[in-house]
Motif scaffolding. Structure first.
Motif, PDB file in Angstrom:
ATOM      1  N   THR A   1       0.828  -1.205   0.000  1.00 57.90           N
ATOM      2  CA  THR A   1       0.000   0.000   0.000  1.00 57.90           C
ATOM      3  C   THR A   1       0.861   1.254   0.000  1.00 57.90           C
ATOM      4  O   THR A   1       2.034   1.221   0.362  1.00 57.90           O
ATOM      5  CB  THR A   1      -0.909   0.066   1.248  1.00 57.90           C
ATOM      6  OG1 THR A   1      -0.090   0.032   2.415  1.00 57.90           O
ATOM      7  CG2 THR A   1      -1.900  -1.068   1.286  1.00 57.90           C
TER       8      THR A   1
ATOM      9  N   THR B   1      -5.264   6.603  -1.485  1.00 59.66           N
ATOM     10  CA  THR B   1      -4.664   5.328  -1.090  1.00 59.66           C
ATOM     11  C   THR B   1      -4.450   4.478  -2.338  1.00 59.66           C
ATOM     12  O   THR B   1      -5.353   4.337  -3.162  1.00 59.66           O
ATOM     13  CB  THR B   1      -5.594   4.569  -0.121  1.00 59.66           C
ATOM     14  OG1 THR B   1      -5.914   5.417   0.979  1.00 59.66           O
ATOM     15  CG2 THR B   1      -4.941   3.288   0.378  1.00 59.66           C
TER      16      THR B   1
ATOM     17  N   ARG C   1      -3.188   0.570  -3.607  1.00 63.76           N
ATOM     18  CA  ARG C   1      -2.896  -0.785  -3.137  1.00 63.76           C
ATOM     19  C   ARG C   1      -2.944  -1.744  -4.314  1.00 63.76           C
ATOM     20  O   ARG C   1      -3.524  -1.456  -5.355  1.00 63.76           O
ATOM     21  CB  ARG C   1      -3.848  -1.213  -2.025  1.00 63.76           C
ATOM     22  CG  ARG C   1      -5.274  -1.393  -2.434  1.00 63.76           C
ATOM     23  CD  ARG C   1      -6.146  -1.770  -1.226  1.00 63.76           C
ATOM     24  NE  ARG C   1      -7.472  -2.122  -1.632  1.00 63.76           N
ATOM     25  CZ  ARG C   1      -8.450  -1.281  -1.929  1.00 63.76           C
ATOM     26  NH1 ARG C   1      -8.237   0.008  -1.868  1.00 63.76           N
ATOM     27  NH2 ARG C   1      -9.629  -1.709  -2.296  1.00 63.76           N
TER      28      ARG C   1
END
Length: 134
Positions: free
Chosen positions: A72, A84, A86
């Motif tokens: 991440t 974010t 990931r």
């Protein structure tokens, strides 16, 4: 699949026989992990770009955080405006933009990108939007 009476099962878009030797199963699982680990380099490319192009001075925003162990990365445009990144396996890089600044609609939905170049465009757009709100 075997309990359901099927002769084949699907794993990450490929079909395999229900009866499979241990070595073959391990090879399939290893290939899957390698594909996911390889895509982490795309996240690293995005973060290198961000570090070069948008990072603030020490103690100011934007701030970056990356964890290869967890696959991440976070780009904190502000304390209330966070992107974010990931790993998403076959779904590429999963990007969530969570913008809780005043007037913003709130929590982001997952978006899927196939390469670092597209993620960089997205991040740059969100960064420019956050600057215009200051």
């Amino acid at each position: 699949a075997k309990l359901a009476g099927k002769k084949e099962f699907e794993f990450e878009g490929k079909k395999y026989p229900v009866k499979i030797k241990d070595d073959a199963a391990k090879a399939i699982a290893k290939e899957s992990v390698e594909l996911q680990e390889a895509s982490f380099s795309d996240i690293e490319k995005v973060m290198k770009w961000a570090k070069k192009n948008i990072v603030g001075n020490a103690g100011t925003f934007p701030q970056l955080d990356i964890s290869k162990k967890y696959g991440t990365a976070f780009i904190n445009l502000t304390i209330m405006n966070i992107i974010t990144l990931r790993l998403g396996g076959k779904k590429g890089i999963v990007v969530t933009h969570d913008d809780r600044t005043s007037g913003a609609k709130g929590h982001g939905k997952d978006q899927h990108f196939s390469n670092a170049k597209d993620v960089i465009k997205f991040v740059e757009e969100k960064y420019n939007e956050s600057k215009s709100e200051d």
